[in-house]
Motif scaffolding. Sequence first.
Motif, mmCIF file in Angstrom:
data_model
loop_
_atom_site.group_PDB
_atom_site.id
_atom_site.type_symbol
_atom_site.label_atom_id
_atom_site.label_comp_id
_atom_site.label_asym_id
_atom_site.label_seq_id
_atom_site.Cartn_x
_atom_site.Cartn_y
_atom_site.Cartn_z
ATOM 1 N N GLU A 1 27.711 50.345 34.182
ATOM 2 C CA GLU A 1 29.580 49.851 34.805
ATOM 3 C C GLU A 1 30.149 50.562 35.861
ATOM 4 O O GLU A 1 30.323 51.772 35.607
ATOM 5 C CB GLU A 1 29.868 49.391 33.429
ATOM 6 C CG GLU A 1 30.943 49.175 32.963
ATOM 7 C CD GLU A 1 31.568 48.212 31.823
ATOM 8 O OE1 GLU A 1 31.045 47.149 31.171
ATOM 9 O OE2 GLU A 1 32.219 49.117 31.000
ATOM 10 N N VAL A 2 30.892 50.233 36.138
ATOM 11 C CA VAL A 2 31.867 50.317 36.749
ATOM 12 C C VAL A 2 33.021 49.398 37.263
ATOM 13 O O VAL A 2 33.250 48.825 36.709
ATOM 14 C CB VAL A 2 31.321 49.903 38.877
ATOM 15 C CG1 VAL A 2 32.439 50.386 39.787
ATOM 16 C CG2 VAL A 2 30.105 50.793 38.947
ATOM 17 N N THR A 3 34.131 51.030 37.080
ATOM 18 C CA THR A 3 35.742 50.147 37.197
ATOM 19 C C THR A 3 36.276 49.905 38.523
ATOM 20 O O THR A 3 36.344 51.202 39.521
ATOM 21 C CB THR A 3 36.588 50.983 36.056
ATOM 22 O OG1 THR A 3 35.889 50.472 34.572
ATOM 23 C CG2 THR A 3 37.713 49.965 36.318
ATOM 24 N N ALA A 4 36.677 49.080 38.716
ATOM 25 C CA ALA A 4 37.180 48.804 40.668
ATOM 26 C C ALA A 4 38.227 47.776 40.343
ATOM 27 O O ALA A 4 38.478 47.125 39.458
ATOM 28 C CB ALA A 4 35.943 47.768 41.143
ATOM 29 N N LEU A 5 38.701 48.384 41.856
ATOM 30 C CA LEU A 5 40.271 47.469 41.415
ATOM 31 C C LEU A 5 40.587 46.150 42.651
ATOM 32 O O LEU A 5 39.678 46.255 43.742
ATOM 33 C CB LEU A 5 41.445 48.685 42.481
ATOM 34 C CG LEU A 5 41.378 49.581 41.037
ATOM 35 C CD1 LEU A 5 42.381 50.942 41.716
ATOM 36 C CD2 LEU A 5 42.253 49.676 39.997
ATOM 37 N N GLU A 6 41.309 45.372 42.134
ATOM 38 C CA GLU A 6 41.776 43.882 43.298
ATOM 39 C C GLU A 6 42.749 43.905 43.268
ATOM 40 O O GLU A 6 43.955 43.315 42.171
ATOM 41 C CB GLU A 6 40.999 43.231 42.538
ATOM 42 C CG GLU A 6 40.789 41.199 43.485
ATOM 43 C CD GLU A 6 40.424 39.893 42.601
ATOM 44 O OE1 GLU A 6 39.587 40.238 42.965
ATOM 45 O OE2 GLU A 6 41.650 40.081 41.987
ATOM 46 N N ASN A 7 43.765 44.242 43.797
ATOM 47 C CA ASN A 7 45.363 44.009 44.368
ATOM 48 C C ASN A 7 45.800 45.180 43.409
ATOM 49 O O ASN A 7 46.668 44.222 42.750
ATOM 50 C CB ASN A 7 45.900 42.900 43.858
ATOM 51 C CG ASN A 7 45.600 42.109 45.292
ATOM 52 O OD1 ASN A 7 45.448 42.319 46.467
ATOM 53 N ND2 ASN A 7 44.620 40.702 44.922
ATOM 54 N N LEU B 1 26.339 42.464 51.922
ATOM 55 C CA LEU B 1 27.271 43.747 50.956
ATOM 56 C C LEU B 1 28.286 43.694 50.604
ATOM 57 O O LEU B 1 29.404 43.776 51.281
ATOM 58 C CB LEU B 1 26.587 44.840 51.852
ATOM 59 C CG LEU B 1 27.259 46.523 50.896
ATOM 60 C CD1 LEU B 1 25.930 46.240 50.436
ATOM 61 C CD2 LEU B 1 27.159 47.155 51.701
ATOM 62 N N ASP B 2 28.220 43.720 48.605
ATOM 63 C CA ASP B 2 29.622 43.793 48.126
ATOM 64 C C ASP B 2 30.326 45.320 47.772
ATOM 65 O O ASP B 2 28.408 46.094 47.457
ATOM 66 C CB ASP B 2 29.941 43.299 47.289
ATOM 67 C CG ASP B 2 29.439 41.394 47.479
ATOM 68 O OD1 ASP B 2 30.811 41.272 48.532
ATOM 69 O OD2 ASP B 2 28.612 41.044 47.095
ATOM 70 N N VAL B 3 30.766 46.339 47.422
ATOM 71 C CA VAL B 3 31.019 46.810 47.234
ATOM 72 C C VAL B 3 31.970 46.857 46.115
ATOM 73 O O VAL B 3 33.027 46.253 46.170
ATOM 74 C CB VAL B 3 32.226 48.020 48.415
ATOM 75 C CG1 VAL B 3 32.242 48.846 47.896
ATOM 76 C CG2 VAL B 3 31.649 48.239 49.515
ATOM 77 N N ALA B 4 31.439 48.011 44.927
ATOM 78 C CA ALA B 4 32.235 47.916 43.703
ATOM 79 C C ALA B 4 32.657 49.048 43.934
ATOM 80 O O ALA B 4 31.999 50.328 43.117
ATOM 81 C CB ALA B 4 32.404 47.330 42.787
ATOM 82 N N GLY B 5 34.153 50.286 44.308
ATOM 83 C CA GLY B 5 33.784 51.600 43.736
ATOM 84 C C GLY B 5 32.671 52.550 44.795
ATOM 85 O O GLY B 5 33.333 51.738 45.725
ATOM 86 N N ALA C 1 43.138 51.706 49.778
ATOM 87 C CA ALA C 1 44.818 52.068 50.064
ATOM 88 C C ALA C 1 45.904 50.974 49.987
ATOM 89 O O ALA C 1 46.419 51.100 49.467
ATOM 90 C CB ALA C 1 44.327 52.391 51.540
ATOM 91 N N GLN C 2 44.788 49.837 49.975
ATOM 92 C CA GLN C 2 45.906 48.891 49.309
ATOM 93 C C GLN C 2 45.205 48.435 47.628
ATOM 94 O O GLN C 2 46.522 47.476 47.402
ATOM 95 C CB GLN C 2 45.469 47.839 50.144
ATOM 96 C CG GLN C 2 46.411 47.567 51.738
ATOM 97 C CD GLN C 2 46.158 46.490 52.453
ATOM 98 O OE1 GLN C 2 44.963 45.947 52.143
ATOM 99 N NE2 GLN C 2 46.604 46.627 53.679
ATOM 100 N N GLY C 3 44.766 48.308 47.136
ATOM 101 C CA GLY C 3 44.611 48.742 45.863
ATOM 102 C C GLY C 3 43.461 47.984 45.627
ATOM 103 O O GLY C 3 43.080 47.518 44.058
ATOM 104 N N THR C 4 42.454 47.879 46.507
ATOM 105 C CA THR C 4 41.218 47.100 46.268
ATOM 106 C C THR C 4 40.011 47.555 46.619
ATOM 107 O O THR C 4 39.964 47.697 47.563
ATOM 108 C CB THR C 4 41.458 45.271 46.776
ATOM 109 O OG1 THR C 4 42.456 44.859 46.619
ATOM 110 C CG2 THR C 4 40.176 45.213 46.863
ATOM 111 N N THR C 5 39.407 48.149 45.502
ATOM 112 C CA THR C 5 37.466 48.548 46.222
ATOM 113 C C THR C 5 36.912 48.011 45.678
ATOM 114 O O THR C 5 35.551 48.791 45.403
ATOM 115 C CB THR C 5 37.855 49.921 45.043
ATOM 116 O OG1 THR C 5 38.139 49.742 43.792
ATOM 117 C CG2 THR C 5 39.556 50.812 45.350
#
Length: 314
Positions: free
Chosen positions: A106-112, A37-41, A17-21
């Motif tokens: 490939e996954v597009t994930a968000l960081e901030n 465990l890391d989560v990417a999308g 919700a804060q822009g980090t997936t």
Amino acid sequence: MTQNLTHLLTRRAHLPAQGTTFYRGVHTTETDGLFALDVAGDAGILSLYADLSPQEEAELAQECAVAAHLGSVYLKRRPPEARHAANVDREWLSPPEPIWGEAQAEVTALENGVPFLIRPGADLSIGLFADARPVRQWVRQHAPTRVLNAFAYTCGFGVNAALGGSQVVKNVDLSRKVLNWGQGNYALSGLNAPDEDFLYGDVFDWFRRLANRGDTFDLVVLDPPSFARGKGGAWRAERDYARLATLAAEVTAPGGQMLTLLNHAGVSSAYLDRMVRLGLEDAERQGRAAHRLDAGEDFPEASHLKAVVWTLDT
């Protein structure tokens, strides 16, 4: 275990919700060192730090997928000797296909809010290191005019500098593959990514070339691996960081800053500081540790990451 995983993952449920997936869903300190465990999308990256049977690996991957609502889970086996085994046992350490679910190359994930390309099955390193998220945010918030991003990998610091308003950002790395990956990250944010801003080759060689040209930068980012092999021999951070700091200081503008990072459990903050100061002395520069940056909230308790912003003399 599933119930406990769900509880642990709930602690980070606010991050998307804060822009980090892209974040650390479960840390090793929460599993007695067994796994992270890391989560990417909707992709999960399960890092194992102990030997499990194939059945146990598959069961743990399924439990993670259910608890985190993932579409796929990729496995990374990380024995203590992984850095040496990576060149010969790469596919065993990092299987290219998921251990659970459907493949996602490939996954597009968000960081901030910033998008990045994550490749969960590509290698032990999947495109970004989640613990340095606050450090990349600092670069974006404080981006000066000219930035040199050394050991750029997929250019996470370069992207944030450019988004923060830096007019010149040079990314240096020994791998063309990761620099091309970095250009893809630039494209996701709609940033201009001319080839001349992505410098392929040995970082130490590039420092010397830039110094010979008289090029200087307002911020030099140093994010080296703890261990690597190159044409000049083996790099060991605990032995060689001072030499790196010397070369970086020689291309740091008067009054500029150096951002030194290291993710190495065997090197203390005090020891890293001492090496940086020795490097500055060899470059005949003076500097002070102006800021110390921590890992993200999803890395509880002690983190191996050390990140310090050094302000150099005018």
